[in-house]
Design a protein around this motif. Structure first.
Motif, mmCIF file in Angstrom:
data_model
loop_
_atom_site.group_PDB
_atom_site.id
_atom_site.type_symbol
_atom_site.label_atom_id
_atom_site.label_comp_id
_atom_site.label_asym_id
_atom_site.label_seq_id
_atom_site.Cartn_x
_atom_site.Cartn_y
_atom_site.Cartn_z
ATOM 1 N N GLU A 1 -6.758 2.649 6.281
ATOM 2 C CA GLU A 1 -7.560 2.875 5.071
ATOM 3 C C GLU A 1 -6.805 2.432 3.816
ATOM 4 N N LYS A 2 -5.486 2.556 3.821
ATOM 5 C CA LYS A 2 -4.691 2.140 2.672
ATOM 6 C C LYS A 2 -4.709 0.622 2.467
ATOM 7 N N ILE A 3 -4.877 -0.138 3.551
ATOM 8 C CA ILE A 3 -4.830 -1.606 3.428
ATOM 9 C C ILE A 3 -6.183 -2.263 3.630
ATOM 10 N N LEU B 1 1.571 8.747 8.927
ATOM 11 C CA LEU B 1 0.187 8.571 8.488
ATOM 12 C C LEU B 1 -0.783 8.447 9.651
ATOM 13 N N VAL C 1 3.281 2.020 2.308
ATOM 14 C CA VAL C 1 3.809 2.362 3.636
ATOM 15 C C VAL C 1 5.060 1.512 3.814
ATOM 16 N N ALA D 1 0.817 -1.218 0.000
ATOM 17 C CA ALA D 1 0.000 0.000 0.000
ATOM 18 C C ALA D 1 0.850 1.267 0.000
ATOM 19 N N ARG E 1 -5.245 6.428 8.837
ATOM 20 C CA ARG E 1 -4.930 6.595 7.416
ATOM 21 C C ARG E 1 -4.201 5.375 6.863
ATOM 22 N N ALA E 2 -3.297 4.805 7.649
ATOM 23 C CA ALA E 2 -2.600 3.599 7.197
ATOM 24 C C ALA E 2 -3.595 2.464 7.023
#
Length: 83
Positions: A39-41, A32, A23, A21, A36-37
């Motif tokens: 939401e990326k995964i 992040l 990160v 993702a 937020r992290a």
């Protein structure tokens, strides 16, 4: 071992999801924040893993096992991010 896997709660599988993702290290995760992290995964996670993964990320950022985060703080984070 990369810097993500040196953090509490993050093993090879979660580190791989984070890498895919975008990160790539512990500093980026801290920048992040857990929400937020997550939401990326989130898209690739099984529905029943969402809460534990979010809390694992928060614990990693804090440098502790997620179970050590006070329950009211866990509840607030889960409500804020997962609704």
């Amino acid at each position: 071992m990369d810097s993500l896997q040196q953090m509490p709660n993050i093993g090879a599988v979660l580190a791989d999801r984070l890498h895919r993702a975008g990160v790539t290290d512990a500093d980026e995760l801290r920048r992040l924040g857990a929400g937020r992290a997550f939401e990326k995964i989130r898209e690739g996670l099984p529905k029943d893993a969402c809460t534990h993964t979010l809390l694992a990320l928060e614990g990693a950022i804090r440098g502790t096992r997620w179970t050590a985060i006070p329950k009211p703080e866990r509840d607030t984070l889960v409500h804020r991010v997962l609704g």
